[in-house]
Scaffold this active site. Structure first.
Site, PDB file in Angstrom:
ATOM      1  N   GLY A  70       0.787  -1.034  -0.140  1.00 13.74           N
ATOM      2  CA  GLY A  70      -0.190   0.044  -0.009  1.00 13.74           C
ATOM      3  C   GLY A  70       0.770   1.196  -0.120  1.00 13.74           C
TER       4      GLY A  70
ATOM      5  CB  SER B 147       5.629  -3.800  -0.369  1.00 13.95           C
ATOM      6  OG  SER B 147       6.011  -2.747  -1.209  1.00 13.95           O
ATOM      7  CB  ALA B 148       3.935   0.027   2.347  1.00 13.83           C
TER       8      ALA B 148
ATOM      9  CG  HIS C 273       9.240  -2.686  -4.675  1.00 15.02           C
ATOM     10  ND1 HIS C 273       8.301  -3.575  -5.043  1.00 15.02           N
ATOM     11  CD2 HIS C 273       8.566  -2.222  -3.672  1.00 15.02           C
ATOM     12  CE1 HIS C 273       7.246  -3.491  -4.682  1.00 15.02           C
ATOM     13  NE2 HIS C 273       7.236  -2.849  -3.590  1.00 15.02           N
TER      14      HIS C 273
ATOM     15  CD  GLU D 114       9.565  -5.817  -7.872  1.00 16.19           C
ATOM     16  OE1 GLU D 114       9.624  -6.464  -8.755  1.00 16.19           O
ATOM     17  OE2 GLU D 114       9.006  -4.733  -7.542  1.00 16.19           O
TER      18      GLU D 114
END
Ligand SMILES: [Ca+2]
Ligand SMILES: [Ca+2]
Lengths: 223, 223
Positions: free
Chosen positions: A73, A106-107, A143, A179
């Site tokens: 997100g 991720s976030a 990422h 990734e």
């Protein structure tokens, strides 16, 4: 920052890999990570998942969680929500004092660290601080990617952006998780899992270092 | 927000074009913009440039400037500096009340707008606010770019990021300035200059609109 001997983290660069499903690329790591302690986690892996937004009292929900997962997100929106719900410190306590396993992708990996200063996201909302949950004393760049040599785009490369951050002398190391890359912490031990290298930027003027899957990078827990 | 009839802005997407020198791609626009009012601006164009960091009193420097130029760099660091030096309001006053021409490129374009919520930069430092100087009532996304169809990178596209921003209902329109794109404001008139289209994202669910160089987009000054 002290490192609890019980702390357990699984910090994943990305939620989805090209051509794959949500968390598919790391489901084995997640199963192994959760097998010893958590009953509830992900439906698709045979676990139940309760959304904290569905809870009347998010602080209590954190207090009672057997495992915590924060996915992707927008990092700014996510961190603002954690502050608005008053659960930043509660998550910190659960993970460092109660040994509740924390998984982020991720976030969700960014907010777990010392700060969100190295997120790639757009600052669509203003959080009360860039300080993260502080489960590790360094920054993650999820990422992480090398520049495309053929690109005519004049924007800075990821490495240049991290170097800008390191122009601040008190800025901690930045672990670039490509990734497919996963950081796994068990107490005072930090290991790289997944399929790709991570790239560590220690400070300005110091050449970044590549770490392969399987590398022990526990020294980063004491920077 | 009221729009002063005297306000003069030249907001440039990027400081450098691939294969070109600093501000080379827009030097004609700058010369034309400055010719009527400013004696001091850029050495390379026959003007003098005083750095505000060299001034003992930045507020006085802004007050006495015949033109203001803010170039690229990290948007968060730049905006924090403007707040630390107490010159955000002073620049606003000079430009909107005294008609002092303002030029920005890249980060210097972002900070000129209502807020830096749509910068592409890494949040390497925490500014006291994301509010910009407020010289236009909308946001700019500099270095705007379309997704590379061949990329396997799972990061969001620029358009997806802008849409995330527009999930906040009070978020103003976002003008995506492609590299080579220039927004020129004279009072209540806003015109696109440069060599590339701009793409306007008005709000969530509304198809973005392309505007060619030469387009009158004055309606954006009254959103
Ligand atoms: Ca507990
Ligand atoms: Ca003046």
């Amino acid at each position: 920052m002290t490192t609890s001997i019980m702390k357990r983290l699984l910090l994943i660069s990305n939620s989805t890999m090209h051509g794959g499903g949500y968390l598919e690329h790391c489901q084995d790591n997640i199963k192994a990570f959760l097998s010893t302690t958590a009953r509830k986690a992900f439906n698709s892996f045979g676990y139940d998942l309760d959304g904290i937004h569905e809870k009347e009292n998010p602080v209590d929900a954190v207090r009672n969680a057997e495992a915590i997962f924060i996915g992707g997100g927008n990092t700014f929106r996510l961190l603002k929500t954690l502050y608005d719900e008053n659960i930043v410190n509660e998550i910190y306590k659960q993970v460092t004092q109660d040994g509740v396993p924390y998984m982020g992708s991720s976030a969700g990996s960014n907010v777990a660290t010392i700060s969100i200063n190295t997120t790639n996201d757009m600052p669509i909302v203003y959080p009360p601080s860039f300080k993260g949950i502080g489960l590790v004393p360094f920054n993650i760049n999820a990422h992480y990617t090398e520049p495309d040599a053929n690109s005519k785009h004049m924007g800075e490369t990821r490495a240049q952006r991290i170097n800008q951050y390191h122009e601040y002398e008190d800025a901690p190391p930045v672990l670039g998780l490509r990734e497919g890359c996963i950081l796994h912490v068990e107490g005072n031990k930090a290991t790289l899992e997944g399929k790709t290298n991570a790239k560590l930027f220690v400070r300005l003027g110091k050449e970044p270092v590549e770490y392969e899957p399987g590398s022990d990078i526990s020294f980063l827990l004491n920077v």
